[in-house]
Design a protein around this motif. Structure first.
Motif, PDB file in Angstrom:
ATOM      1  N   PRO A  40       0.833  -1.216   0.000  1.00 18.14           N
ATOM      2  CA  PRO A  40       0.000   0.000   0.000  1.00 18.14           C
ATOM      3  C   PRO A  40       0.860   1.255   0.000  1.00 18.14           C
ATOM      4  N   GLY A  41       0.338   2.324  -0.627  1.00 18.64           N
ATOM      5  CA  GLY A  41       1.025   3.606  -0.573  1.00 18.64           C
ATOM      6  C   GLY A  41       1.636   4.039  -1.879  1.00 18.64           C
ATOM      7  N   VAL A  42       1.728   3.129  -2.852  1.00 22.03           N
ATOM      8  CA  VAL A  42       2.298   3.470  -4.150  1.00 22.03           C
ATOM      9  C   VAL A  42       1.160   3.479  -5.174  1.00 22.03           C
ATOM     10  N   THR A  43       1.191   4.430  -6.109  1.00 18.70           N
ATOM     11  CA  THR A  43       0.078   4.571  -7.054  1.00 18.70           C
ATOM     12  C   THR A  43       0.319   3.867  -8.382  1.00 18.70           C
ATOM     13  N   ALA A  44       1.586   3.563  -8.669  1.00 18.58           N
ATOM     14  CA  ALA A  44       1.950   2.886  -9.913  1.00 18.58           C
ATOM     15  C   ALA A  44       3.195   2.047  -9.636  1.00 18.58           C
ATOM     16  N   PRO A  45       3.481   1.060 -10.480  1.00 17.66           N
ATOM     17  CA  PRO A  45       4.649   0.202 -10.216  1.00 17.66           C
ATOM     18  C   PRO A  45       5.953   0.991 -10.127  1.00 17.66           C
ATOM     19  N   VAL A  46       6.793   0.576  -9.199  1.00 16.92           N
ATOM     20  CA  VAL A  46       8.102   1.176  -8.981  1.00 16.92           C
ATOM     21  C   VAL A  46       9.137   0.062  -8.997  1.00 16.92           C
ATOM     22  N   GLU A  47      10.266   0.319  -9.631  1.00 14.57           N
ATOM     23  CA  GLU A  47      11.362  -0.647  -9.653  1.00 14.57           C
ATOM     24  C   GLU A  47      12.570  -0.087  -8.910  1.00 14.57           C
ATOM     25  N   LEU A  86      24.272   7.461 -14.240  1.00  9.39           N
ATOM     26  CA  LEU A  86      22.820   7.544 -14.398  1.00  9.39           C
ATOM     27  C   LEU A  86      22.347   6.721 -15.595  1.00  9.39           C
ATOM     28  N   ASP A  87      23.222   5.897 -16.148  1.00 10.59           N
ATOM     29  CA  ASP A  87      22.870   5.035 -17.271  1.00 10.59           C
ATOM     30  C   ASP A  87      22.073   3.840 -16.751  1.00 10.59           C
ATOM     31  N   GLU A  88      20.792   3.800 -17.064  1.00  7.46           N
ATOM     32  CA  GLU A  88      19.927   2.731 -16.565  1.00  7.46           C
ATOM     33  C   GLU A  88      20.388   1.362 -17.040  1.00  7.46           C
ATOM     34  N   ASN A  89      20.882   1.285 -18.254  1.00  9.38           N
ATOM     35  CA  ASN A  89      21.308  -0.006 -18.787  1.00  9.38           C
ATOM     36  C   ASN A  89      22.496  -0.578 -18.008  1.00  9.38           C
ATOM     37  N   LEU A  90      23.428   0.311 -17.610  1.00  4.08           N
ATOM     38  CA  LEU A  90      24.564  -0.151 -16.817  1.00  4.08           C
ATOM     39  C   LEU A  90      24.109  -0.683 -15.469  1.00  4.08           C
ATOM     40  N   ALA A  91      23.163   0.000 -14.844  1.00  8.42           N
ATOM     41  CA  ALA A  91      22.651  -0.442 -13.551  1.00  8.42           C
ATOM     42  C   ALA A  91      21.978  -1.807 -13.669  1.00  8.42           C
ATOM     43  N   ARG A  92      21.202  -1.984 -14.709  1.00  4.40           N
ATOM     44  CA  ARG A  92      20.490  -3.249 -14.876  1.00  4.40           C
ATOM     45  C   ARG A  92      21.436  -4.380 -15.274  1.00  4.40           C
ATOM     46  N   ALA A  93      22.438  -4.053 -16.071  1.00  2.00           N
ATOM     47  CA  ALA A  93      23.352  -5.097 -16.551  1.00  2.00           C
ATOM     48  C   ALA A  93      24.144  -5.726 -15.407  1.00  2.00           C
ATOM     49  N   ALA A  94      24.433  -4.950 -14.394  1.00  5.13           N
ATOM     50  CA  ALA A  94      25.248  -5.462 -13.288  1.00  5.13           C
ATOM     51  C   ALA A  94      24.444  -5.558 -11.997  1.00  5.13           C
ATOM     52  N   SER A  95      23.143  -5.702 -12.108  1.00  9.29           N
ATOM     53  CA  SER A  95      22.304  -5.654 -10.913  1.00  9.29           C
ATOM     54  C   SER A  95      22.434  -6.932 -10.088  1.00  9.29           C
ATOM     55  N   VAL A  96      22.284  -6.779  -8.782  1.00 11.53           N
ATOM     56  CA  VAL A  96      22.261  -7.923  -7.863  1.00 11.53           C
ATOM     57  C   VAL A  96      20.831  -8.238  -7.452  1.00 11.53           C
ATOM     58  N   GLY A  97      19.902  -7.533  -8.028  1.00 12.46           N
ATOM     59  CA  GLY A  97      18.500  -7.789  -7.722  1.00 12.46           C
ATOM     60  C   GLY A  97      17.634  -6.621  -8.172  1.00 12.46           C
ATOM     61  N   VAL A  98      16.402  -6.933  -8.542  1.00 11.00           N
ATOM     62  CA  VAL A  98      15.431  -5.918  -8.930  1.00 11.00           C
ATOM     63  C   VAL A  98      14.169  -6.150  -8.107  1.00 11.00           C
ATOM     64  N   THR A  99      13.799  -5.142  -7.325  1.00  5.94           N
ATOM     65  CA  THR A  99      12.564  -5.207  -6.548  1.00  5.94           C
ATOM     66  C   THR A  99      11.485  -4.445  -7.298  1.00  5.94           C
ATOM     67  N   ARG A 100      10.417  -5.127  -7.618  1.00  7.28           N
ATOM     68  CA  ARG A 100       9.297  -4.492  -8.325  1.00  7.28           C
ATOM     69  C   ARG A 100       8.144  -4.345  -7.339  1.00  7.28           C
ATOM     70  N   ILE A 101       7.782  -3.090  -7.036  1.00 11.53           N
ATOM     71  CA  ILE A 101       6.721  -2.809  -6.070  1.00 11.53           C
ATOM     72  C   ILE A 101       5.460  -2.435  -6.830  1.00 11.53           C
ATOM     73  N   LEU A 102       4.380  -3.168  -6.565  1.00 10.75           N
ATOM     74  CA  LEU A 102       3.098  -2.935  -7.220  1.00 10.75           C
ATOM     75  C   LEU A 102       2.118  -2.356  -6.212  1.00 10.75           C
ATOM     76  N   PRO A 103       1.156  -1.564  -6.670  1.00 14.90           N
ATOM     77  CA  PRO A 103       0.121  -1.074  -5.749  1.00 14.90           C
ATOM     78  C   PRO A 103      -0.692  -2.231  -5.191  1.00 14.90           C
ATOM     79  N   ARG A 104      -0.980  -2.199  -3.916  1.00 15.14           N
ATOM     80  CA  ARG A 104      -1.815  -3.227  -3.314  1.00 15.14           C
ATOM     81  C   ARG A 104      -3.257  -2.765  -3.410  1.00 15.14           C
TER      82      ARG A 104
END
Length: 822
Positions: free
Chosen positions: A44-51, A804-822
């Protein structure tokens, strides 16, 4: 006998088994609170998905999906902070509230008592209403993110959220916007020392027989102040033709990556002083070393663009960092934002105090501090028109308070209309230097020097409320003054336009190392008590020995360990000692003195952890200062924990008769400064021998100058401390650009306790080639591999990419948390 041995063996085996079971149980309970970074969760508390994309250093990159707002991104930051630093956030909140004793017992009563009297949490609650609408929305969203993590912990039994919660159990209240504002005020508490300066100046003036000697032991910073550097060609005329040539074009090759309260460094270079033609900015705020670090790295993708840098858990803002268009850094300004007042009590009614128009009643409130395993403590809090009343037991105030009087504190941070958070949020959204300077006008406390760089400009502006004092103020804000006299009282806030500003200097470089900025007559003086007076000289040399700079040369300056103070003082204090001793047998004190002097005579002042000379020098000047002041001010000498190079220099140059400090009053002889210097060197050698043994040549500065990152809750618990504290051999010292402020006290006076908790270097010719690092790691969980993974990089002077390159962050990520509205 055999049966006894058999019984003992079984008992020992049973004991080992019990210990093993206990260790497994403790590990299991503690590991339950380790966050999972790769998951999808509805909250709860988020209005749209956040990664929340965690790069390979566990720096969260927070993105809102299509339809998400900035508030959703702030929600993600609150969630990430609570994942990694929940314990730290709750302890800081309790500190601001004055409620530590509910968890830690009587040992934190003094802190709670002070916080209740300053009343910063109530002021923070009142300040929520004066924030801009956008900032209020950001605070609510951030709070919702923290609370969503608390809900997740409760619903899934995630080990109470942090292992410390098992040792120090206490309910965790939902996070509120006022909590974040209180933490920003707590930063102000930790940043300003003007009150302590006033107290020490007063006590020292009372202890000294000769009032003229006060200017020696507490000297004013000399000169007109340093903030910008001259044109390089003015210093080197032969290079004028070269410097007038067109600026070099930005390089296309990738630059190689390379990896202290109040104190800090920040400097910037304009395009003409950059090898690649883009602006450069470096910043390293200093703070008390803790595990985990006070700082937390994060990237926010806002509607105005990406922002990345250093945050403080509990505060939804990047306080030092960059966007694609703008970089900003902070240093402690040392603004004189506090005044102490002596308030006269009404002899007929001690519930009243004197004002310019007669006696008035104190504003009072009762406070109850609940104490774990003890009786609650009740006290009466009092305020005058000037500010809160502080009891005589705090800060040795009773020693400077006349009978029938009390002391109150005026301080810019003690306002219910503190819009500093709005300024911090608006600063992140600024697109250039001009917008940033405008946004910072709302900043109240703490006061900083804000160093800025956009694609083409550099600037430095002192931000924070400056008290408007009368020109007739009796002590010019340097000593406690009668609070009932109108000329001593503040007259509001000085205009923001009057705060020092330096924009696009002709020489192309500006910076601050907590040094004196400007020389202005009172009451426009900004401060009389500045920070370090030594680092600035080394910085000037490093900046001006090359015409153009790179990201790497700025890193080099951040990591510089040469002590200007050592280079200045050694020729003075050793002037009559170098190579003058007679031949002495091995092992005698005279021979050791000769050895020490020989080593120091060939030393270049580099406070390198592997060398013996820094330890010999540090021990010598420490012993020297103690010998100079002990007989004059007695036990008060303990208040001077660190060597002041300006004091030593004044004494040995006999400025205004300062050599009088060398004569020991209690002795019949009249000692010279050479006598005292020699005796102090012998003191130092004896202390080194008793503490470390061996030969002088085998000493290592790093053994004495260990960085102690102490866990504030578990760092002193037997056995546990070995798992939660981080200790490292380090270079640097009190007066080097790579500052490692020593403790100055106890049996280990050279322990590194205050240093750069964050370092960042921003390059606007290649923004994604910018770098940053913190002193420990991202996680506050001691079982996490991210608890101390950055600490070795920090120690070695290395950094991680600040992209601030999103692709670099994703390429070397140790995890992605996807938060959805409840």
């Amino acid at each position: 006998m055999a049966r006894l041995i058999n019984f003992l063996l079984k008992a020992a085996a049973f004991g080992v088994l019990l210990t093993l079971v206990a260790v497994i149980a403790v590990y299991f309970l503690a590991s339950q609170s380790l966050p999972t970074y790769d998951k999808e969760v509805a909250l709860p508390g988020v209005t749209a998905p956040v990664e929340i994309v965690r790069d390979n250093a566990n720096v969260p990159h927070i993105f809102g999906s299509f339809g998400a707002s900035d508030e959703d991104v702030y929600f993600g930051l609150g969630y990430a902070h609570a994942q990694d630093r929940l314990w730290q956030m709750t302890v800081l909140r309790r500190t601001a509230q004055g409620r530590l004793s509910e968890v830690f017992g009587a040992r934190t009563l003094e802190s709670d008592n002070l916080m209740r009297r300053l009343d910063i949490y109530r002021l923070a609650q009142q300040s929520v209403a004066v924030q801009s609408a956008g900032t209020q929305a950001a605070l609510r969203a951030y709070s919702a993110g923290v609370n969503a993590r608390l809900l997740e912990i409760n619903e899934h039994a995630l080990g109470r959220g942090a292992p410390e919660m098992f040792l120090f159990p206490a309910p965790v209240a939902p996070w509120q916007p006022a909590d974040s504002l209180a933490l920003l005020k707590l930063l102000a508490v930790q940043s300003s020392t003007q009150m302590q300066n006033e107290i020490l100046r007063t006590r020292t003036s009372l202890a000294l027989q000769d009032p003229d000697r006060l200017r020696d032991i507490l000297p004013d910073a000399p000169g007109n102040g340093i903030s910008v550097l001259p044109e390089y060609s003015d210093l080197f005329p032969s290079l004028k033709q070269f410097s007038n040539a067109a600026s070099p074009q930005p390089s296309t090759w990738p630059l190689p990556e390379r990896g202290f309260s109040s104190a800090s460094n920040a400097w910037a270079a304009a395009p003409k002083r950059s090898a690649t033609g883009g602006t450069l900015l470096a910043n390293d705020p200093h703070n008390t070393l803790t595990a985990p670090s006070a700082w937390y790295l994060a990237r926010l993708e806002l509607a105005t663009g990406g922002v990345i840098g250093a945050t403080l858990p509990g505060i939804p803002a990047v306080l030092s960092g960059r966007s694609d268009e703008l970089g900003w850094g902070i240093t402690a300004s040392y603004l004189d934002d506090q005044d102490l007042y002596i308030e006269e009590l009404n002899p007929e009614n001690t519930e009243e105090y004197k004002t310019p128009i007669g006696f008035a009643s104190f504003r009072t409130r009762r406070a109850i501090i609940n104490v774990k395993d003890a009786t609650p403590v009740t006290s009466t809090l009092r305020w005058t028109e000037n500010g809160p009343v502080l009891p005589g037991g705090m800060f040795n105030l009773s020693s400077i308070t006349p009978p029938g009087h009390v002391v109150s504190l005026a301080w810019t941070a003690l306002t219910p209309k503190d819009t500093s958070m709005t300024a911090a949020i608006d600063l992140m959204r600024s697109q250039n230097v001009n917008q940033a300077i405008t946004a910072a006008e709302a900043f109240v406390a703490p006061s900083f020097n804000l160093v800025l760089a956009d694609q083409t400009q550099i600037a430095m502006k002192t931000i924070g409320a400056v008290p408007q004092r009368s020109s007739r103020h009796q002590s010019k804000g340097r000593l406690p003054t009668p609070g009932w006299r109108r000329e001593n009282r503040w007259q509001g806030r000085a205009p923001y336009a009057a705060n020092p500003i330096f924009r696009n200097p002709r020489g192309g470089i500006l910076g601050n190392t907590n040094n004196k900025l400007v020389e202005r007559p009172f009451p426009n003086h900004i401060s009389y008590d500045w920070g370090d007076s030594q680092r600035i000289h080394r910085w000037q040399r490093l900046m001006q020995t090359r015409e153009v700079h790179t990201r790497d040369s700025f890193i080099e300056a951040q990591q510089d360990t040469v002590s200007f103070a050592a280079r200045t003082l050694l020729p003075l204090i050793g002037a009559d000692l170098w190579f003058t001793g007679e031949a002495a047998p091995q092992g005698t004190p005279e021979r050791k003195r000769q050895t020490a002097l020989n080593l120091l005579a060939q030393w270049n002042g580099e406070m390198n952890e592997h060398l013996p000379e820094p330890l010999i020098y540090a021990a010598w000047v420490r012993a020297l200062q103690n010998r100079l002041i002990e007989d004059d001010i007695g036990p008060l000498s303990n208040a001077f924990a660190h060597v002041d190079p300006l004091f030593i220099e004044r004494v040995f140059r006999d400025i205004d008769g300062a050599s009088a400090w060398c004569d020991i009053r209690q002795s019949a002889l009249i000692e010279s400064c050479s006598d005292i210097s020699r005796l102090a060197l012998d003191d130092a050698i004896l202390w080194i021998d008793e503490t470390y043994g061996g030969t002088l040549e085998s000493l290592r500065w790093g053994d004495a100058h260990q960085a102690n990152h102490i866990h504030e809750a578990m760092g002193r618990i037997p056995v546990l401390r070995y798992f939660v504290n981080i200790r490292q051999s380090t270079s640097g010292g009190d007066n080097t650009l790579q500052r490692g402020l020593t403790s100055g006290r106890g049996s280990a006076p050279f322990t590194n306790t205050h240093a750069s908790g964050y370092r960042g270097v921003y390059d606007f010719a290649d923004p994604d080639g910018s770098v940053f690092v913190t002193s420990t790691g991202q996680s506050g969980h001691f079982l996490s591999r991210y608890y101390d993974d950055l600490s070795q990089l920090w120690r070695r002077g290395e950094y991680i990419p600040m992209s601030l390159d999103e692709n670099l962050a994703r390429a070397a990520s140790v995890g992605v948390t996807r938060i959805l509205p409840r």
